[in-house]
Motif scaffolding. Sequence first.
Motif, short mmCIF file in Angstrom:
data_model
loop_
_atom_site.label_atom_id
_atom_site.label_comp_id
_atom_site.label_asym_id
_atom_site.label_seq_id
_atom_site.Cartn_x
_atom_site.Cartn_y
_atom_site.Cartn_z
N GLY A 107 42.28 49.52 44.07
CA GLY A 107 41.44 50.71 43.97
C GLY A 107 42.23 52.01 43.92
N HIS A 108 43.56 51.93 43.90
CA HIS A 108 44.40 53.14 43.78
C HIS A 108 43.99 53.88 42.50
CE1 HIS A 108 47.92 55.64 43.03
NE2 HIS A 108 48.39 55.33 44.24
N PRO A 109 43.84 55.21 42.56
CA PRO A 109 43.34 55.95 41.39
C PRO A 109 44.14 55.69 40.11
CG PRO A 109 43.60 57.41 43.28
CD PRO A 109 44.08 56.07 43.71
N GLU A 110 45.47 55.58 40.23
CA GLU A 110 46.28 55.35 39.01
C GLU A 110 46.05 53.94 38.45
OE1 GLU A 110 50.50 56.47 38.94
OE2 GLU A 110 50.10 57.59 40.78
N VAL A 111 45.84 52.99 39.37
CA VAL A 111 45.60 51.60 38.93
C VAL A 111 44.24 51.54 38.22
CG1 VAL A 111 45.27 49.22 39.73
CG2 VAL A 111 47.06 50.65 40.76
N ASN A 112 43.24 52.16 38.85
CA ASN A 112 41.90 52.17 38.22
C ASN A 112 41.95 52.86 36.87
OD1 ASN A 112 40.96 50.91 40.47
ND2 ASN A 112 39.69 52.59 41.20
N ALA A 113 42.70 53.97 36.80
CA ALA A 113 42.75 54.74 35.54
C ALA A 113 43.43 53.90 34.44
CB ALA A 113 43.52 56.05 35.76
N ALA A 114 44.47 53.14 34.82
CA ALA A 114 45.16 52.30 33.82
C ALA A 114 44.21 51.23 33.30
CB ALA A 114 46.39 51.66 34.46
N ALA A 115 43.43 50.64 34.22
CA ALA A 115 42.47 49.61 33.80
C ALA A 115 41.40 50.23 32.89
CB ALA A 115 41.82 48.96 35.03
N ALA A 116 40.93 51.41 33.28
CA ALA A 116 39.85 52.04 32.50
C ALA A 116 40.34 52.40 31.09
CB ALA A 116 39.34 53.29 33.23
N ALA A 117 41.57 52.91 31.00
CA ALA A 117 42.11 53.31 29.68
C ALA A 117 42.25 52.07 28.79
CB ALA A 117 43.45 54.02 29.87
N LEU A 296 49.82 42.92 43.38
CA LEU A 296 49.53 43.57 42.09
C LEU A 296 48.03 43.71 41.82
CD1 LEU A 296 52.42 42.08 39.89
CD2 LEU A 296 52.39 44.12 41.35
N CYS A 297 47.24 43.42 42.80
CA CYS A 297 45.77 43.63 42.82
C CYS A 297 45.08 43.41 41.46
CB CYS A 297 45.41 44.97 43.43
SG CYS A 297 46.26 46.40 42.86
N GLY A 298 45.44 42.31 40.83
CA GLY A 298 44.75 41.91 39.60
C GLY A 298 44.31 40.48 39.73
N CYS A 299 44.59 39.69 38.73
CA CYS A 299 44.21 38.28 38.76
C CYS A 299 45.07 37.57 37.72
CB CYS A 299 42.73 38.18 38.38
SG CYS A 299 42.10 36.52 38.42
N SER A 334 47.67 45.63 36.74
CA SER A 334 48.74 45.02 37.51
C SER A 334 50.10 45.64 37.16
CB SER A 334 48.78 43.50 37.28
OG SER A 334 47.71 42.89 37.97
N ALA A 335 50.27 46.01 35.89
CA ALA A 335 51.53 46.68 35.50
C ALA A 335 51.63 48.02 36.24
CB ALA A 335 51.56 46.90 33.99
N LYS A 336 50.53 48.73 36.34
CA LYS A 336 50.56 50.03 37.04
C LYS A 336 50.86 49.81 38.53
CE LYS A 336 50.01 53.63 35.63
NZ LYS A 336 51.08 54.60 35.25
N ALA A 337 50.24 48.78 39.11
CA ALA A 337 50.51 48.50 40.53
C ALA A 337 52.00 48.20 40.74
CB ALA A 337 49.65 47.33 41.00
N LEU A 338 52.58 47.46 39.80
CA LEU A 338 54.01 47.12 39.92
C LEU A 338 54.86 48.39 39.81
CD1 LEU A 338 56.21 44.98 40.13
CD2 LEU A 338 55.97 44.53 37.69
N GLU A 339 54.46 49.25 38.89
CA GLU A 339 55.17 50.53 38.71
C GLU A 339 55.13 51.33 40.02
OE1 GLU A 339 53.72 52.12 34.87
OE2 GLU A 339 54.12 54.07 35.84
#
Length: 449
Positions: A107-117, A296-299, A334-339
Motif C-alpha cells: 500500500g506504499h504510495p509509490e508502489v500503488n502508483a506504479a501498479a496504477a500506471a 515485494l508485496c505482490g504475487c 513488486s519492482a517498485k517495492a524492490l527499488e
Amino acid sequence: MSEKDSLFGLDAGEQKALLDQLQTANLLGAPKEERKRRDSAAVPERFGKIAELPDYKQIQVQRVVGEKMGILNPFFTCHDTKAKGRTRIGGKEFLNFSTYDYLGLNGHPEVNAAAAAAMKKFGTSAGASRLVAGERPPHAAFERLLAETYGVEDAVIFVSGHATNVSTIATLLGPRDAVYHDALAHNSIIMGAKLSGASRYSYPHNDCEALERMLEQTRSRHERVIIATEGLFSMDGSILKLPEMIALKQRYTCFLMVDEAHSLGVLGATGRGCAEHYGVPATDVDIWMGTLSKTLCGCGGFIAGSAELVELLKFKAAGFVYSVGMPPPIAAASAKALEIMLREPERTQRLQEVSAFFLREAKKRGLNTGYAQGFAIVPVIVGNSLVAGLLAAAMFKRRVNALPIIYPVVEEGMARLRFFLSSEHQEEDILTALDILVEELPKAQAEVA
Ligand SMILES: Cc1ncc(COP(=O)(O)O)c(C=O)c1O
C-alpha cells in the motif's frame, strides 16, 4: 511362424518363457483373465465421493474438535483493510502478526502508483503466456532489477511462488537424479521433487554433517543433484548455513538451490538476503528462488542465476510456458517495492531491530522460540495443537492476530503460534502481544490437560 507372430524373432516356446519371466517380475501388470475379473468387480461407492477422501475427513475432524473446544476458526478470517502490522477485522482494530509485509511496503504510495500506471497502460492481465503473446515491458524491467539485486546474470518471474519451486525442480531433474532437502523445507520444494521423479533425501534441519554423510553414501547413484533449502526458514525463523552448504555442493558436484521467500528484505544489511548476510558471492549458489508475496508485496515467484538457467526455464518450465504472464501491474508494483527496499535500507535494519527485540522479550518470558534467530519470523512453540488453537483464539479475543500452525503442517507436539514481524511494528505492540500470550497460555494448557 509368420513374421507377424514373431516377437523379437523368438520362437513360440521362447516367447512363452519370456512372457512368464516378465509376468513373474510383475512387469506386465495383471494377466488378462485377472484384469477382466477386476474390471467387472463392483467399485466401492466411497471411491466416487469427495467426502470420503481421507484429507477431507481430517479437515472435518479438526473442525468438529475445534467447535467442541469453543475455538474460533482462525482460518479465512476476512480483514477489512490491507495486510499491515495493524489490521481491522469486523470493524475492530487488531495488532497483526500474520502478515508478510516485512518492510511496510504494502500500500506504499509509490508502489500503488506504479501498479496504477502499469494498469492504465497495459490493463490487468498479460493476456497470454509470455512465450506466445503475453510479454510486456514491466516483465523484463523487473527481471533485470532482480538479477542486478542478486548480482547474477539473469532472472525470470513466475505467476506463483509455489509453482516456481515445483516447476523449476521438475524441469531440471528426472528419474536418474536426486533432491537432497532440509527436513523443514517448504511444501513447494517437496512437490517439485516428487513431480520430477527424482529420488528424494531429507536431511535433519540445518545439519550439514548429516547431509555430508548422505552425500558420501548416495551421491554417486545419481546423475544431477539439487540440494534444496530455504534461506530463512518459514516455520522456524532459522537461517541456512550457507558457507557450509556451498562447500558441500562444490565437493559433491551438486546444484545448490536457496529459497529466499522470507530472506529478501530481511537478511543482510540492505535486505539482499542470505548471500549478503554471510558475505559470500551470490554466484556460489546455482539457483536463487524467491517470492513476490512477502517483502515485494505482490504475487508470484522468481528464479535468479545464470543466463543458461533462465533461458532453460523460459522455454521449458511448465509453470512458465503453459501459464499466463504475470499481470503487468503486479510486476510493476513488486519492482517498485524492490527499488524502495534498495533505496531505504533503514527499513530492513528496523525490521531486524524489531525482530531481535521480539525474540529477546519472548525468551525473557521463558517462551519456547525453537530455532528462531530473531529475523522476521519467531514461533512460540506450545506443543499440543489444541493448546495452540485455544491460545490463538484467546489472543484474537484480545485483538492480537497470530495464527496457530498445527499438525500436519508441523509435527504433532511442535504446534505453535507463528509471529511475523514488520518494520512497522512498535516495541509496545510486541510487549502487549507477549504479555497477553503469557497470561493466556496457562489457561489454554489447563483447558486441554
Ligand atoms: C519458503 C517458501 N517458499 C515458497 C512459498 C510459496 O510462495 P507463494 O506464497 O508466493 O506462492 C512460500 C509461501 O509462503 C514459502 O514460505
